[in-house]
Design an enzyme around this catalytic site. Structure first.
Site, PDB file in Angstrom:
ATOM      1  N   GLY A 179     -13.783  37.497 -44.357  1.00 33.81           N
ATOM      2  CA  GLY A 179     -13.702  35.774 -45.151  1.00 33.81           C
ATOM      3  C   GLY A 179     -14.366  35.252 -45.191  1.00 33.81           C
ATOM      4  O   GLY A 179     -15.129  34.679 -46.236  1.00 33.81           O
ATOM      5  N   ASN A 226      -7.889  24.801 -43.163  1.00 33.89           N
ATOM      6  CA  ASN A 226      -7.020  25.921 -41.124  1.00 33.89           C
ATOM      7  C   ASN A 226      -6.471  24.947 -40.328  1.00 33.89           C
ATOM      8  O   ASN A 226      -5.661  25.539 -39.940  1.00 33.89           O
ATOM      9  CB  ASN A 226      -7.386  27.308 -41.601  1.00 33.89           C
ATOM     10  CG  ASN A 226      -9.151  26.228 -41.427  1.00 33.89           C
ATOM     11  OD1 ASN A 226     -10.008  26.358 -41.983  1.00 33.89           O
ATOM     12  ND2 ASN A 226      -9.625  27.046 -40.379  1.00 33.89           N
ATOM     13  N   SER A 252      -9.015  37.049 -46.825  1.00 31.15           N
ATOM     14  CA  SER A 252      -9.678  37.370 -45.917  1.00 31.15           C
ATOM     15  C   SER A 252      -7.853  38.477 -45.139  1.00 31.15           C
ATOM     16  O   SER A 252      -6.859  38.168 -45.080  1.00 31.15           O
ATOM     17  CB  SER A 252      -9.009  36.916 -44.523  1.00 31.15           C
ATOM     18  OG  SER A 252      -9.274  37.235 -43.163  1.00 31.15           O
ATOM     19  N   HIS A 264      -6.608  39.720 -41.336  1.00 28.84           N
ATOM     20  CA  HIS A 264      -5.744  39.096 -40.498  1.00 28.84           C
ATOM     21  C   HIS A 264      -5.371  38.289 -40.638  1.00 28.84           C
ATOM     22  O   HIS A 264      -4.543  37.485 -39.689  1.00 28.84           O
ATOM     23  CB  HIS A 264      -6.803  38.997 -39.441  1.00 28.84           C
ATOM     24  CG  HIS A 264      -7.543  38.045 -39.660  1.00 28.84           C
ATOM     25  ND1 HIS A 264      -7.758  37.079 -38.681  1.00 28.84           N
ATOM     26  CD2 HIS A 264      -8.672  37.584 -40.076  1.00 28.84           C
ATOM     27  CE1 HIS A 264      -8.365  36.498 -38.156  1.00 28.84           C
ATOM     28  NE2 HIS A 264      -9.596  37.014 -39.508  1.00 28.84           N
ATOM     29  N   THR A 305     -20.576  52.051 -46.509  1.00 32.18           N
ATOM     30  CA  THR A 305     -18.955  52.814 -46.972  1.00 32.18           C
ATOM     31  C   THR A 305     -17.324  52.245 -46.556  1.00 32.18           C
ATOM     32  O   THR A 305     -17.781  51.322 -45.448  1.00 32.18           O
ATOM     33  CB  THR A 305     -18.759  54.373 -45.734  1.00 32.18           C
ATOM     34  OG1 THR A 305     -20.381  55.092 -46.122  1.00 32.18           O
ATOM     35  CG2 THR A 305     -17.673  55.218 -46.769  1.00 32.18           C
ATOM     36  N   CYS A 328     -12.414  29.423 -33.579  1.00 31.35           N
ATOM     37  CA  CYS A 328     -14.539  29.484 -33.967  1.00 31.35           C
ATOM     38  C   CYS A 328     -14.728  28.248 -33.275  1.00 31.35           C
ATOM     39  O   CYS A 328     -15.655  28.235 -32.463  1.00 31.35           O
ATOM     40  CB  CYS A 328     -15.216  29.356 -35.444  1.00 31.35           C
ATOM     41  SG  CYS A 328     -14.125  29.677 -36.277  1.00 31.35           S
TER      42      CYS A 328
HETATM   43  C1  LIG Z   1     -10.116  32.238 -40.880  1.00 30.97           C
HETATM   44  C2  LIG Z   1     -10.734  31.319 -41.957  1.00 30.97           C
HETATM   45  C3  LIG Z   1     -11.845  32.138 -42.398  1.00 30.97           C
HETATM   46  C4  LIG Z   1     -12.663  33.362 -42.259  1.00 30.97           C
HETATM   47  O1  LIG Z   1     -12.123  34.876 -42.225  1.00 30.97           O
HETATM   48  P1  LIG Z   1     -12.345  35.701 -41.263  1.00 30.97           P
HETATM   49  O2  LIG Z   1     -11.958  37.083 -42.331  1.00 30.97           O
HETATM   50  O3  LIG Z   1     -11.875  35.721 -39.841  1.00 30.97           O
HETATM   51  O4  LIG Z   1     -13.694  36.131 -41.218  1.00 30.97           O
HETATM   52  C5  LIG Z   1     -12.814  31.587 -43.918  1.00 30.97           C
HETATM   53  N1  LIG Z   1     -12.057  30.293 -44.368  1.00 30.97           N
HETATM   54  C6  LIG Z   1     -10.418  30.445 -44.160  1.00 30.97           C
HETATM   55  C7  LIG Z   1      -9.982  28.688 -44.106  1.00 30.97           C
HETATM   56  C8  LIG Z   1     -10.107  30.542 -42.142  1.00 30.97           C
HETATM   57  O5  LIG Z   1      -9.288  29.824 -42.066  1.00 30.97           O
END
Ligand SMILES: *Cc1c(COP(=O)(O)O)cnc(C)c1O
Length: 398
Positions: free
Chosen positions: A69, A155, A203, A205, A241, A329
């Site tokens: 993401g 988030n 994203s 995960h 790739t 983070c």
């Molecule tokens: C987790 C998150 C991201 C980052 O995504 P990653 O795949 O971990 O780099 C970006 N924006 C929001 C709102 C998120 O919760």
């Protein structure tokens, strides 16, 4: 009892995703190769692209698979500098970006960097619930604005923005519209055309898919510049790739979200309501952060003045419960959450906040366990904090 209440940080693989990825482990072909190994990998990548595109109402050629993401967000914002400086032939974009004070750090830090590289960045304020002010947006919009980037759901506090209206306003003044929908996609229905978007970030995960894979929606015909250069992959829009296994996992994760999303919202909403009510009844002097109704169904952010968020997290961890303070983070740093500060929560209260985020495997038993453990945890921490005076100033003894 082990309780994982940190789904906004990351989610476990959906069992179906795990199964499909495990079965595909043997697949090692390069999708760019023309032989059978390559064709097999290509077929899987394109199948995943079809699923992701279908899930958000996009065309298959409008989906670019990326590494996260964060990479998708960096790509959109950085493209803007290329367009401004005309490295995209025939494109001259305007030099101002509008975003918000509560974006994910991968948007905020990239914006700061762009400000040093010739962009003008304007940051929208939010109200106490985390909603941007549309009048302020209106006053910032002008013929200098090239891009508006506003996240769909936050988030940390879960608050949704009215992306459809924001996009309408942005595009009617000739700006492109991006939304970081990492927390929203897979929880609420999202349609890029109904919302009027030019870019959207996903994203893997955060939706029970694998880490290290994401997708960027790019509307057909939109100026574009690759962030990672040097290969023809993804139609020249992202070199390197392809992460075939990750992409396959993302495709399966999206398929599972499509099946499970609707029923889950109601169930998680009930769990969150029980959690909220229980906390309110059992613990004094608390406040909830984020919008009371227009927010993610599984996200609850609470402040406990007089109790340090990091301490709450560690004590809960001893009892087998995982929560987070603000965004993952930002943990490890003692800076209070930029999101909570933007909503007007004072620094002390922001320090005493935790985020509880539920997911597809969360149960009422887990909520009950939390409601048993949390009150005594808060009491214990507050009792230790000599400086805590209920309702008074909360000069914590950090
Ligand atoms: C987790 C998150 C991201 C980052 O995504 P990653 O795949 O971990 O780099 C970006 N924006 C929001 C709102 C998120 O919760």
């Amino acid at each position: 009892m082990k309780v994982y209440f940190d789904h906004n940080a990351t989610t476990p693989l959906h069992p179906e995703v795990k199964k499909e990825m495990a079965e595909a482990m043997e697949m090692f072909g390069n999708p760019s190769s023309m032989h059978a190994w390559g064709r097999e990998a290509r077929a899987n990548v394109e199948d995943a692209r079809k699923r992701v595109a279908g899930f958000i109402g996009a065309g298959e050629d409008e989906i670019v698979f990326v590494g996260s993401g964060s990479e998708a967000n960096n790509t959109v914002l950085s493209l803007f500098i290329c367009a401004t400086n005309q490295c995209i032939p025939g494109t001259k974009m305007r030099s101002t970006i509008i975003t918000t004070k509560i974006e994910h750090p991968c948007v905020l830090e990239t914006s700061e960097c762009l400000a040093h590289r010739g962009a003008r960045v304007k940051y929208l304020d939010v109200d106490r619930y985390g909603k941007i002010d549309l009048d302020q947006l209106e006053s910032m919009l002008g013929d200098d604005v090239g891009l508006v980037s506003v996240m769909m759901a936050n988030n940390e506090i879960g608050t949704f923005q009215d992306i459809e209206t924001i996009a309408k306003m942005a595009r009617s003044c000739g700006a492109l519209m991006h939304t970081d929908a990492v927390q929203a996609v897979g929880k609420v229905p999202v349609d890029v055309n109904a919302l009027g978007l030019d870019f959207l970030t996903i994203s893997g995960h955060k939706i029970y898919g694998p880490k290290g894979v994401g997708a960027l929606y790019v509307r057909k015909g939109t100026p574009y510049c690759p962030f990672i250069r040097g290969g023809h992959q993804e139609r020249g829009r992202r070199a390197g790739t392809e992460n075939t296994l990750g992409i396959l996992g993302l495709g399966k994760a999206v398929e599972m979200r499509q099946l499970e999303m609707a029923g889950e919202a109601e169930r998680l909403g009930a769990l969150k309501a029980a959690l909220r009510k229980g906390i309110e009844e059992r613990i004094d002097d608390i406040s909830f952060n984020g919008h009371p109704t227009d927010s993610l169904c599984g996200t609850l952010n609470v402040s406990f003045p007089g109790a340090e968020g990091e301490s709450i997290l560690l004590y809960l961890d001893l009892e087998g419960i995982a929560v987070s303070t603000g965004s993952a983070c930002a943990s490890g740093s003692l800076d209070p959450s930029h999101v909570l500060l933007a909503t007007g929560v004072d620094a002390e209260r922001a320090h005493g906040s935790i985020r509880i985020s539920l997911g597809r495997e969360s149960t009422m038993q887990e909520v009950e366990y939390m409601l048993d453990v949390l009150p005594r945890t808060i009491k214990r921490i507050r009792d230790m904090s000599t400086a805590y005076i209920k309702g008074g100033t909360h000069a914590a003894s950090r």
